[in-house]
Design a protein around this motif. Structure first.
Motif, mmCIF file in Angstrom:
data_model
loop_
_atom_site.group_PDB
_atom_site.id
_atom_site.type_symbol
_atom_site.label_atom_id
_atom_site.label_comp_id
_atom_site.label_asym_id
_atom_site.label_seq_id
_atom_site.Cartn_x
_atom_site.Cartn_y
_atom_site.Cartn_z
ATOM 1 N N PHE A 51 36.970 9.845 -1.719
ATOM 2 C CA PHE A 51 35.775 9.687 -0.877
ATOM 3 C C PHE A 51 34.631 8.986 -1.611
ATOM 4 C CE2 PHE A 51 32.599 12.784 -2.255
ATOM 5 C CZ PHE A 51 33.338 13.629 -3.067
ATOM 6 N N ILE A 52 34.626 9.083 -2.946
ATOM 7 C CA ILE A 52 33.554 8.400 -3.682
ATOM 8 C C ILE A 52 33.819 6.889 -3.710
ATOM 9 C CG2 ILE A 52 32.362 8.220 -5.907
ATOM 10 C CD1 ILE A 52 32.977 11.162 -6.383
ATOM 11 N N GLU A 53 35.083 6.535 -3.916
ATOM 12 C CA GLU A 53 35.429 5.104 -3.884
ATOM 13 C C GLU A 53 35.146 4.508 -2.496
ATOM 14 O OE1 GLU A 53 39.101 5.127 -7.121
ATOM 15 O OE2 GLU A 53 39.458 5.763 -5.062
ATOM 16 N N GLN A 54 35.390 5.323 -1.464
ATOM 17 C CA GLN A 54 35.101 4.819 -0.113
ATOM 18 C C GLN A 54 33.613 4.503 0.032
ATOM 19 O OE1 GLN A 54 36.649 7.683 2.681
ATOM 20 N NE2 GLN A 54 38.762 7.359 1.998
ATOM 21 N N ILE A 55 32.771 5.396 -0.486
ATOM 22 C CA ILE A 55 31.321 5.178 -0.402
ATOM 23 C C ILE A 55 30.939 3.911 -1.179
ATOM 24 C CG2 ILE A 55 29.080 6.068 -1.165
ATOM 25 C CD1 ILE A 55 30.176 8.910 -0.614
ATOM 26 N N ILE A 56 31.494 3.793 -2.399
ATOM 27 C CA ILE A 56 31.146 2.633 -3.226
ATOM 28 C C ILE A 56 31.607 1.339 -2.553
ATOM 29 C CG2 ILE A 56 31.647 1.468 -5.420
ATOM 30 C CD1 ILE A 56 31.618 4.187 -6.782
ATOM 31 N N GLU A 57 32.819 1.366 -2.010
ATOM 32 C CA GLU A 57 33.322 0.126 -1.386
ATOM 33 C C GLU A 57 32.506 -0.236 -0.148
ATOM 34 O OE1 GLU A 57 37.517 -0.514 -1.329
ATOM 35 O OE2 GLU A 57 37.670 -0.024 -3.475
ATOM 36 N N ALA A 58 32.082 0.797 0.591
ATOM 37 C CA ALA A 58 31.244 0.525 1.771
ATOM 38 C C ALA A 58 29.904 -0.070 1.325
ATOM 39 C CB ALA A 58 31.030 1.805 2.576
ATOM 40 N N ASP A 59 29.322 0.479 0.256
ATOM 41 C CA ASP A 59 28.052 -0.047 -0.271
ATOM 42 C C ASP A 59 28.210 -1.494 -0.724
ATOM 43 O OD1 ASP A 59 26.678 2.244 0.205
ATOM 44 O OD2 ASP A 59 26.693 2.977 -1.872
ATOM 45 N N ARG A 60 29.332 -1.772 -1.355
ATOM 46 C CA ARG A 60 29.545 -3.137 -1.838
ATOM 47 C C ARG A 60 29.710 -4.116 -0.677
ATOM 48 N NH1 ARG A 60 31.472 -3.980 -7.195
ATOM 49 N NH2 ARG A 60 33.443 -4.933 -6.601
ATOM 50 N N LYS A 61 30.339 -3.622 0.397
ATOM 51 C CA LYS A 61 30.516 -4.489 1.566
ATOM 52 C C LYS A 61 29.181 -4.874 2.177
ATOM 53 C CE LYS A 61 35.025 -4.060 3.585
ATOM 54 N NZ LYS A 61 35.727 -2.765 3.648
ATOM 55 N N THR A 62 28.247 -3.895 2.229
ATOM 56 C CA THR A 62 26.944 -4.204 2.829
ATOM 57 C C THR A 62 26.022 -4.898 1.836
ATOM 58 O OG1 THR A 62 26.036 -2.072 2.175
ATOM 59 C CG2 THR A 62 27.062 -2.189 4.357
ATOM 60 N N GLY A 63 26.504 -5.114 0.616
ATOM 61 C CA GLY A 63 25.695 -5.841 -0.368
ATOM 62 C C GLY A 63 24.597 -5.011 -0.999
ATOM 63 N N LYS A 64 24.677 -3.682 -0.850
ATOM 64 C CA LYS A 64 23.670 -2.816 -1.457
ATOM 65 C C LYS A 64 23.677 -3.021 -2.979
ATOM 66 C CE LYS A 64 22.240 2.011 -1.147
ATOM 67 N NZ LYS A 64 22.658 3.359 -0.778
ATOM 68 N N HIS A 65 22.524 -3.068 -3.597
ATOM 69 C CA HIS A 65 22.381 -3.333 -5.047
ATOM 70 C C HIS A 65 23.164 -4.578 -5.453
ATOM 71 C CE1 HIS A 65 20.844 0.721 -5.026
ATOM 72 N NE2 HIS A 65 22.019 1.251 -4.803
#
Ligand code: ATP
Ligand code: MG
Length: 572
Positions: free
Chosen positions: A12-26
């Motif tokens: 679930f943590i990787e899912q959060i990170i991958e979702a953040d990366r998709k939206t270009g966060k940071h």
């Protein structure tokens, strides 16, 4: 299925990170941190957090900081900092230049405290610790406002400055956030930000006599370091609204906190406070006692970093607290050592065996395989002679049914050597067996009979004239019950200590190839388990720790469970 194997499911943590990366966060950047408080040695629970944080940074091309959350001068020491760095490195992780200390941010944290005072969001409170607790209320009862809550900004600035200058004694005043004494979340009921503590800090010395509380330092330290994903254990879930309040009020970089379940292990305590208690009360030799769940204890016991990392991978990350079976940790260790540990023969509890028809002065070199799992490990020569030691357990004068080892009149194979037949048993005046006599069949050299005759037992041995005497330390679980915290009224966890967790054998013998084995070297003593040379060891007085026996209770459990995988857990 095959697809699944090629690309393991994301936790679930990787899912959060991958979702953040998709939206270009940071900008897709990933920065994690491992933030120990240097008030004890790291344990296997920390290893889970280390593998997780450094592992995510590796996977996503990011960085993982090592940050010491050193806000409590009273309990922290340089010794702990040094041990933590050693342990993280030994586990196989590298923080590069990213070594930080919350104490390096004391000036910045102080400036932020002043900023909150100026904004009317913090006040100096003169309630005692006891009164502060009383005002706090409970889960079902709202708290009461402090009478000092309405102090003016000017008065607060003045008092806080004088707190810093050392005008007031310990405990006489605190700086508190002005949030909400009626909040259902107790962490938001005007938490203390600073306390007065006239104590030397291991890094800042006497520069400060006020120190930030952990909660005021932790989140902002993450913010200073621009941590993108701040991963912590579940008990901090209800601190998250407070950390979010700080970064919002201060208008600073906001890391995202993600909570996961802490590791718990059967037969083990994992809190540093309890581990310190075991050390201080001398229930164990020290933080690195091979029975301790500390990284240094596991290392001394003979654990490999690979086994620990594999264990952390297999327990995975979950959102709900549970307890993992220590048998899984031991299973991962056996799997790893099976591949890498050379096989040797060692006799723990010796019994003399004399081969009457073997020439008195003869010595032969027999060929033994170093590792059946690894052909490249080759073979070695093992000396054989007329007088050997075998294991006391491998002989029975009156063998029970299904005992296939040596007994009067019976023939067995000596591993890599010959078939021998027991002809006589010699006892002392008390009826204790002191030696046994055998004859050997010279035609069975190497361990096979040319006439095709079979024996049911194969036992290990060492040549008495050539063997090295060693001390062997056998370990069992430190506690007798799966949950050491399960205690009767009025007792504490130490009442569950296992009085037999260490057994020392001082009359054991190993084959001469082990002479001079360096501390830390690991071997499989055939039929006994895995052993590791202890740092106490010297050339003249070698000491071996039994790392783990060969019996794998996890393999059995796993077989039985194949049909029902652990629900709710995802693998790393
Ligand atoms: P303890 O309760 O043993 O004193 P702690 O949480 O106070 O542990 P820290 O030095 O603050 O110890 O821990 C550093 C990091 O390791 C934290 O991020 C914490 O969440 C994590 N950690 C500590 N114990 C465990 C555990 N049992 N399982 C997983 N992570 C852990
Ligand atoms: Mg902590």
């Amino acid at each position: 299925m095959a697809e699944n194997e090629a690309k393991p499911a994301l936790n679930f943590i990787e899912q959060i990170i991958e979702a953040d990366r998709k939206t270009g966060k940071h900008d897709g950047r990933v920065a994690t941190r491992f933030p120990p408080e240097p008030n004890g040695y790291l344990h296997i629970g920390h290893a889970k957090s280390i593998c997780l944080n450094f592992g995510l940074a590796q996977k996503y091309g990011g960085v993982c900081h090592l940050r010491f959350d050193d806000t409590n001068p009273i309990k922290e020491e340089q010794e702990y900092i040094d041990s933590i760095k050693t342990d993280v490195r030994w586990l196989g992780f590298d923080w590069g230049r990213h070594e930080y200390y919350a104490s390096d941010y004391f000036e910045q944290l102080h400036a932020w405290a002043v900023q909150l005072i100026q904004a009317g969001k913090a006040y100096v409170c003169d309630l005692t610790a006891e009164q502060t607790r009383e005002h706090r209320g409970t889960l079902t009862k709202p708290g009461k406002d402090s009478p000092y809550r309405t102090r003016s900004v000017e008065e607060n600035l003045d008092l806080f400055a004088r707190m810093r200058q050392g005008e007031f004694p310990d405990g006489s005043r605190t700086l508190r956030a002005k949030i909400d004494m009626a909040s259902p979340n107790l962490n938001l009921r005007d938490p203390v930000l600073y306390r007065i503590l006239h104590a030397s800090h291991h890094r800042t010395g006497d520069a400060w006599c006020i120190y930030p509380m952990y909660d005021f330092a932790h989140g902002q330290s993450d913010s200073v370091e621009r941590i993108t994903h701040s991963i912590c254990t579940l008990e901090f879930e209800n601190h998250r609204p407070l950390y979010d309040w700080f970064v919002r009020e201060l208008g600073i970089f906001a890391p995202r906190q993600i909570e996961f379940a802490r590791l718990n292990l059967t037969y083990t305590v994992m809190s540093k406070r309890k581990l310190l208690n075991l050390v201080q009360a001398r229930h164990v030799r020290g933080w690195d006692d091979p029975r301790m769940p500390t990284i240094s204890g596991l290392r001394r016991r003979g654990y490999t970093p690979e086994a620990i990392r594999e264990f952390c991978r297999r327990v995975g990350v979950a959102k709900f607290d549970g307890v993992n079976d220590i048998a899984l940790l031991e299973h991962c260790l056996r799997e790893d050592l099976n591949k890498r540990a050379p096989r040797v023969m060692g006799v723990l509890r010796p019994l003399r065996l004399i081969i009457d028809n073997y020439p008195v002065d003869q010595t032969e070199e027999l060929t033994a395989i170093n590792n059946p799992e690894d052909a490249s490990a080759g073979t070695r020569a093992v000396p054989f002679s007329r007088m050997l030691y075998i294991e006391q357990d491998d002989f029975r004068e009156d063998p029970p049914r299904k005992f296939f080892r040596l007994a009067p009149g019976r023939e067995v194979r000596l591993r890599y050597a010959y078939f021998v037949t027991c002809t006589d048993v010699i006892k002392d005046g008390n009826g204790e067996i002191i030696e046994i006599h055998c004859t050997y069949d010279p035609a069975t050299r190497g361990g096979d009979a040319p006439d095709g005759r079979k024996v049911k037992g194969t036992i290990h041995w060492v040549s008495a004239a050539h063997a090295r005497r060693v001390e062997v330390r056998l370990y069992d679980h430190l506690f007798t019950v799966p949950n050491p915290d399960d205690v009767e009224n009025g007792k504490d966890f130490t009442s569950n200590l296992n009085p037999n967790s260490l057994e020392k054998l001082t009359e054991s013998f190993v084959e001469p190839s082990l002479a001079g084995a360096a501390p830390g070297s690991r071997y499989q003593f055939e039929r006994h388990g895995y052993f590791c040379v202890d740092p106490d060891s010297t050339v003249d007085a070698p000491v071996f720790n039994r790392t783990v026996s060969l019996r794998d209770s996890w393999a059995k459990i796993e077989k039985g469970q194949e049909a029902k995988p652990n629900q709710g857990e995802t693998t790393l």
